[in-house]
Write a protein that holds these residues in place. Sequence first.
Motif, PDB file in Angstrom:
ATOM      1  N   LYS A  41      42.301  17.406  45.217  1.00  0.00           N
ATOM      2  CA  LYS A  41      42.407  16.819  43.884  1.00  0.00           C
ATOM      3  C   LYS A  41      43.851  16.933  43.425  1.00  0.00           C
ATOM      4  O   LYS A  41      44.486  17.969  43.624  1.00  0.00           O
ATOM      5  CB  LYS A  41      41.479  17.571  42.913  1.00  0.00           C
ATOM      6  N   GLU A  42      44.352  15.850  42.809  1.00  0.00           N
ATOM      7  CA  GLU A  42      45.685  15.881  42.225  1.00  0.00           C
ATOM      8  C   GLU A  42      45.765  17.041  41.261  1.00  0.00           C
ATOM      9  O   GLU A  42      44.882  17.219  40.426  1.00  0.00           O
ATOM     10  CB  GLU A  42      45.912  14.591  41.432  1.00  0.00           C
ATOM     11  N   SER A  43      46.829  17.824  41.355  1.00  0.00           N
ATOM     12  CA  SER A  43      46.966  18.942  40.412  1.00  0.00           C
ATOM     13  C   SER A  43      47.346  18.400  39.042  1.00  0.00           C
ATOM     14  O   SER A  43      47.729  17.234  38.900  1.00  0.00           O
ATOM     15  CB  SER A  43      48.026  19.933  40.903  1.00  0.00           C
ATOM     16  N   THR A  44      47.260  19.249  38.062  1.00  0.00           N
ATOM     17  CA  THR A  44      47.591  18.824  36.699  1.00  0.00           C
ATOM     18  C   THR A  44      49.050  18.417  36.589  1.00  0.00           C
ATOM     19  O   THR A  44      49.407  17.611  35.744  1.00  0.00           O
ATOM     20  CB  THR A  44      47.280  19.948  35.688  1.00  0.00           C
ATOM     21  N   HIS A  49      48.364  18.545  45.741  1.00  0.00           N
ATOM     22  CA  HIS A  49      46.913  18.377  45.733  1.00  0.00           C
ATOM     23  C   HIS A  49      46.285  19.733  45.996  1.00  0.00           C
ATOM     24  O   HIS A  49      46.726  20.474  46.874  1.00  0.00           O
ATOM     25  CB  HIS A  49      46.481  17.371  46.802  1.00  0.00           C
ATOM     26  N   ARG A  52      39.616  20.946  47.127  1.00  0.00           N
ATOM     27  CA  ARG A  52      38.441  20.788  46.256  1.00  0.00           C
ATOM     28  C   ARG A  52      37.132  20.945  47.021  1.00  0.00           C
ATOM     29  O   ARG A  52      36.078  21.099  46.457  1.00  0.00           O
ATOM     30  CB  ARG A  52      38.523  19.414  45.591  1.00  0.00           C
ATOM     31  N   VAL A  84      32.070  18.730  42.663  1.00  0.00           N
ATOM     32  CA  VAL A  84      32.919  17.654  42.144  1.00  0.00           C
ATOM     33  C   VAL A  84      32.113  16.880  41.101  1.00  0.00           C
ATOM     34  O   VAL A  84      30.924  16.634  41.279  1.00  0.00           O
ATOM     35  CB  VAL A  84      33.361  16.711  43.287  1.00  0.00           C
ATOM     36  N   THR A  85      32.764  16.497  40.021  1.00  0.00           N
ATOM     37  CA  THR A  85      32.106  15.716  38.971  1.00  0.00           C
ATOM     38  C   THR A  85      32.591  14.267  39.044  1.00  0.00           C
ATOM     39  O   THR A  85      33.686  14.001  39.574  1.00  0.00           O
ATOM     40  CB  THR A  85      32.431  16.277  37.572  1.00  0.00           C
ATOM     41  N   GLU A  88      36.177  13.660  38.021  1.00  0.00           N
ATOM     42  CA  GLU A  88      37.251  14.084  38.922  1.00  0.00           C
ATOM     43  C   GLU A  88      37.565  13.053  40.004  1.00  0.00           C
ATOM     44  O   GLU A  88      38.653  13.083  40.586  1.00  0.00           O
ATOM     45  CB  GLU A  88      36.870  15.383  39.631  1.00  0.00           C
ATOM     46  N   LYS A  91      40.936  11.282  40.768  1.00  0.00           N
ATOM     47  CA  LYS A  91      42.065  12.105  41.192  1.00  0.00           C
ATOM     48  C   LYS A  91      41.892  12.668  42.606  1.00  0.00           C
ATOM     49  O   LYS A  91      42.697  13.472  43.058  1.00  0.00           O
ATOM     50  CB  LYS A  91      42.282  13.251  40.211  1.00  0.00           C
ATOM     51  N   LEU A  92      40.837  12.243  43.296  1.00  0.00           N
ATOM     52  CA  LEU A  92      40.551  12.788  44.621  1.00  0.00           C
ATOM     53  C   LEU A  92      41.287  12.058  45.732  1.00  0.00           C
ATOM     54  O   LEU A  92      41.586  10.870  45.638  1.00  0.00           O
ATOM     55  CB  LEU A  92      39.050  12.732  44.915  1.00  0.00           C
TER      56      LEU A  92
END
Length: 195
Positions: A41-44, A49, A52, A84-85, A88, A91-92
């Motif tokens: 997942k892309e970090s904030t 990444h 995840r 994972v939702t 999200e 951003k995966l």
Amino acid sequence: MATTDMCVYVFDTLMSHFHHTPVDPPVFPNQAFPLFVTFHKESTRGEDHELRGCKGTFSPRQIHSGLAEFSLISALKDTRFPPVTPAEVPKLQCSVSLLTDFEERDDIHDWEIGTHGIIIDFYHGGRSLSATYLPEVAPEQEWNKHQTLASLVRKAGYQGHTSDAVLRTLGLKLTRYQSSQSKLSFKEYKKLKGL
């Protein structure tokens, strides 16, 4: 061997799960391989990444059923992370790794960073312990061989010191392997699907 179409199928499977829609049939050959599905997942901060989910099997599986199964296990059932939702997913990034060329080695340092994944097996405290890292893990973490082996021993469940001398006394059995990998971000997936 691993193709973008396989990553598309992984995202198709995940989207089908969330939206309760059918999955388009795969367009790639249904060969048997040991395989892993990984989600980052892309970090904030947007630059790196974060892992995840990563799950797979060393037993050869037909790619169609193996990817369908492990795409959901990796995204939803990797116990190191919450599932994972749907929020999200944009951003995966997913990657499919098909594993090949397994070789048992007598020397625990007989492998190349970035070329080989490694499996270690050993006994400690009356238990059989085992763990693996795919070929991309050590370079992504910027680890040398000792750091990779020390981390892998801890991942397997060993809690003691991990100096080179200690690693040699643990009686590690090392198997190295290679991987054909394909990666695809959700943004790239949407372009390919015309979404």
